[in-house]
Design a protein around this motif. Structure first.
Motif, PDB file in Angstrom:
ATOM      1  N   ALA A  23     -13.177  34.262   1.345  1.00  0.00           N
ATOM      2  CA  ALA A  23     -12.360  34.565   0.171  1.00  0.00           C
ATOM      3  C   ALA A  23     -13.283  34.952  -0.973  1.00  0.00           C
ATOM      4  CB  ALA A  23     -11.519  33.358  -0.214  1.00  0.00           C
ATOM      5  N   SER A  24     -12.923  36.036  -1.655  1.00  0.00           N
ATOM      6  CA  SER A  24     -13.756  36.510  -2.756  1.00  0.00           C
ATOM      7  C   SER A  24     -12.882  37.086  -3.861  1.00  0.00           C
ATOM      8  CB  SER A  24     -14.739  37.570  -2.250  1.00  0.00           C
ATOM      9  OG  SER A  24     -14.043  38.695  -1.763  1.00  0.00           O
ATOM     10  N   GLY A  25     -13.476  37.297  -5.006  1.00  0.00           N
ATOM     11  CA  GLY A  25     -12.747  37.842  -6.146  1.00  0.00           C
ATOM     12  C   GLY A  25     -12.636  36.826  -7.261  1.00  0.00           C
ATOM     13  N   ARG A  26     -11.554  36.926  -7.988  1.00  0.00           N
ATOM     14  CA  ARG A  26     -11.379  36.095  -9.184  1.00  0.00           C
ATOM     15  C   ARG A  26     -10.774  34.740  -8.833  1.00  0.00           C
ATOM     16  NH1 ARG A  26      -9.967  39.737 -14.370  1.00  0.00           N
ATOM     17  NH2 ARG A  26     -10.377  37.655 -15.238  1.00  0.00           N
ATOM     18  N   ILE A  27     -11.523  34.017  -8.028  1.00  0.00           N
ATOM     19  CA  ILE A  27     -11.070  32.717  -7.544  1.00  0.00           C
ATOM     20  C   ILE A  27     -11.306  31.651  -8.599  1.00  0.00           C
ATOM     21  CG2 ILE A  27     -11.448  30.918  -5.832  1.00  0.00           C
ATOM     22  CD1 ILE A  27     -12.334  33.180  -3.912  1.00  0.00           C
ATOM     23  N   TRP A  28     -10.300  30.859  -8.830  1.00  0.00           N
ATOM     24  CA  TRP A  28     -10.491  29.645  -9.648  1.00  0.00           C
ATOM     25  C   TRP A  28     -10.563  28.427  -8.740  1.00  0.00           C
ATOM     26  CZ3 TRP A  28      -7.382  25.279 -11.096  1.00  0.00           C
ATOM     27  CH2 TRP A  28      -7.949  24.525 -12.133  1.00  0.00           C
ATOM     28  N   LYS A  29      -9.720  28.430  -7.720  1.00  0.00           N
ATOM     29  CA  LYS A  29      -9.724  27.305  -6.791  1.00  0.00           C
ATOM     30  C   LYS A  29      -9.105  27.748  -5.475  1.00  0.00           C
ATOM     31  CE  LYS A  29      -7.887  22.611  -6.253  1.00  0.00           C
ATOM     32  NZ  LYS A  29      -6.885  21.639  -6.759  1.00  0.00           N
ATOM     33  N   ASN A  95      -5.497  32.890   6.013  1.00  0.00           N
ATOM     34  CA  ASN A  95      -4.559  32.616   4.925  1.00  0.00           C
ATOM     35  C   ASN A  95      -5.137  31.511   4.056  1.00  0.00           C
ATOM     36  OD1 ASN A  95      -2.088  30.620   4.116  1.00  0.00           O
ATOM     37  ND2 ASN A  95      -1.502  32.766   3.935  1.00  0.00           N
ATOM     38  N   ALA A  96      -4.863  31.585   2.782  1.00  0.00           N
ATOM     39  CA  ALA A  96      -5.355  30.541   1.881  1.00  0.00           C
ATOM     40  C   ALA A  96      -4.392  30.321   0.730  1.00  0.00           C
ATOM     41  CB  ALA A  96      -6.727  30.908   1.347  1.00  0.00           C
ATOM     42  N   ASP A  97      -4.293  29.087   0.336  1.00  0.00           N
ATOM     43  CA  ASP A  97      -3.595  28.720  -0.899  1.00  0.00           C
ATOM     44  C   ASP A  97      -4.647  28.522  -1.989  1.00  0.00           C
ATOM     45  OD1 ASP A  97      -1.461  26.555   1.015  1.00  0.00           O
ATOM     46  OD2 ASP A  97      -1.057  28.594   0.326  1.00  0.00           O
ATOM     47  N   GLY A  98      -4.283  28.816  -3.200  1.00  0.00           N
ATOM     48  CA  GLY A  98      -5.238  28.603  -4.279  1.00  0.00           C
ATOM     49  C   GLY A  98      -4.722  29.138  -5.590  1.00  0.00           C
ATOM     50  N   ARG A  99      -5.650  29.294  -6.521  1.00  0.00           N
ATOM     51  CA  ARG A  99      -5.318  29.842  -7.848  1.00  0.00           C
ATOM     52  C   ARG A  99      -6.423  30.786  -8.265  1.00  0.00           C
ATOM     53  NH1 ARG A  99      -1.450  25.864 -10.252  1.00  0.00           N
ATOM     54  NH2 ARG A  99      -1.153  24.288  -8.612  1.00  0.00           N
ATOM     55  N   ASP A 100      -6.043  31.858  -8.938  1.00  0.00           N
ATOM     56  CA  ASP A 100      -7.050  32.759  -9.464  1.00  0.00           C
ATOM     57  C   ASP A 100      -7.207  32.528 -10.962  1.00  0.00           C
ATOM     58  OD1 ASP A 100      -4.643  35.380  -9.050  1.00  0.00           O
ATOM     59  OD2 ASP A 100      -5.081  34.287 -10.897  1.00  0.00           O
ATOM     60  N   ASP A 101      -8.263  33.118 -11.537  1.00  0.00           N
ATOM     61  CA  ASP A 101      -8.551  32.825 -12.939  1.00  0.00           C
ATOM     62  C   ASP A 101      -7.724  33.674 -13.906  1.00  0.00           C
ATOM     63  OD1 ASP A 101     -11.779  34.560 -13.100  1.00  0.00           O
ATOM     64  OD2 ASP A 101      -9.729  35.288 -12.816  1.00  0.00           O
ATOM     65  N   LEU A 102      -6.808  34.478 -13.361  1.00  0.00           N
ATOM     66  CA  LEU A 102      -5.887  35.217 -14.235  1.00  0.00           C
ATOM     67  C   LEU A 102      -4.794  34.300 -14.757  1.00  0.00           C
ATOM     68  CD1 LEU A 102      -5.520  38.495 -12.150  1.00  0.00           C
ATOM     69  CD2 LEU A 102      -6.889  38.134 -14.207  1.00  0.00           C
ATOM     70  N   ASN A 103      -4.424  33.310 -13.958  1.00  0.00           N
ATOM     71  CA  ASN A 103      -3.422  32.316 -14.361  1.00  0.00           C
ATOM     72  C   ASN A 103      -3.612  31.088 -13.492  1.00  0.00           C
ATOM     73  OD1 ASN A 103      -1.235  30.753 -15.033  1.00  0.00           O
ATOM     74  ND2 ASN A 103       0.270  32.399 -14.873  1.00  0.00           N
ATOM     75  N   ILE A 104      -4.382  30.156 -13.996  1.00  0.00           N
ATOM     76  CA  ILE A 104      -4.718  28.985 -13.175  1.00  0.00           C
ATOM     77  C   ILE A 104      -3.529  28.052 -12.992  1.00  0.00           C
ATOM     78  CG2 ILE A 104      -7.144  29.115 -13.849  1.00  0.00           C
ATOM     79  CD1 ILE A 104      -6.616  26.735 -15.716  1.00  0.00           C
ATOM     80  N   LEU A 105      -2.444  28.275 -13.693  1.00  0.00           N
ATOM     81  CA  LEU A 105      -1.255  27.424 -13.538  1.00  0.00           C
ATOM     82  C   LEU A 105      -0.357  27.908 -12.425  1.00  0.00           C
ATOM     83  CD1 LEU A 105      -0.286  26.823 -17.283  1.00  0.00           C
ATOM     84  CD2 LEU A 105      -1.682  25.383 -15.773  1.00  0.00           C
ATOM     85  N   LEU A 106      -0.611  29.102 -11.903  1.00  0.00           N
ATOM     86  CA  LEU A 106       0.278  29.701 -10.905  1.00  0.00           C
ATOM     87  C   LEU A 106      -0.336  29.613  -9.511  1.00  0.00           C
ATOM     88  CD1 LEU A 106       2.886  31.338 -10.463  1.00  0.00           C
ATOM     89  CD2 LEU A 106       1.511  33.413 -10.757  1.00  0.00           C
ATOM     90  N   PRO A 107       0.279  28.828  -8.635  1.00  0.00           N
ATOM     91  CA  PRO A 107      -0.254  28.758  -7.261  1.00  0.00           C
ATOM     92  C   PRO A 107      -0.069  30.077  -6.544  1.00  0.00           C
ATOM     93  CG  PRO A 107       1.794  27.525  -7.432  1.00  0.00           C
ATOM     94  CD  PRO A 107       1.452  27.965  -8.810  1.00  0.00           C
ATOM     95  N   ARG A 108      -1.083  30.428  -5.756  1.00  0.00           N
ATOM     96  CA  ARG A 108      -1.061  31.691  -5.011  1.00  0.00           C
ATOM     97  C   ARG A 108      -1.187  31.420  -3.519  1.00  0.00           C
ATOM     98  NH1 ARG A 108       0.082  35.881  -8.742  1.00  0.00           N
ATOM     99  NH2 ARG A 108      -1.271  35.645 -10.573  1.00  0.00           N
TER     100      ARG A 108
END
Length: 121
Positions: A23-29, A95-108
């Motif tokens: 996984a790469s990119g604007r990952i927050w978690k 597949n992965a669950d997580g959050r990006d740094d564009l909106n850390i409150l929104l699960p992705r």
């Protein structure tokens, strides 16, 4: 965020393959990660998932043959596939669950592009 899967290919019955997904990119978690597969004419199904703490669950059809693992520091998940059978032939998706740094409150939930595994003699 992008998931890049690799490691698929052609293998004989009884053989082994190891899939990787980064996984790469604007990952927050990154939270749970996993592998799914879709065989021709069938629905996509869960193969295995792993939590950040290392807890795992597997489809009954792969228990004892496949091992899922992850490297949290590298945001990478692996699938070691042993004793492969013809019925394991499918496109495998990470597949992965997580959050990006564009909106850390929104699960992705993110999907990779798939890698083809063909088990055939």
């Amino acid at each position: 965020v992008q998931l890049q899967a690799s490691g698929g290919g052609l293998v004989q019955p009884g053989g082994s393959l190891r899939l990787s997904c980064i996984a790469s990119g604007r990952i927050w978690k990154v939270d749970d990660m996993g592998w799914y597969r879709q065989a021709p004419g069938k629905q996509r199904e869960l193969v295995a998932r792993v939590t950040t703490g290392g807890s795992t669950n597997y489809a009954d059809s792969v228990k004892g043959r496949f091992v899922i693992s992850r490297d949290n520091a590298k945001n990478t998940v692996y699938l070691q596939m042993n004793s492969l059978k013809s019925e394991d032939t499918a496109v495998y998706y990470c597949n992965a669950d997580g959050r990006d740094d564009l909106n850390i409150l929104l699960p992705r939930n993110w999907w990779g592009q798939g890698t083809l595994v063909t088990v055939s003699s």
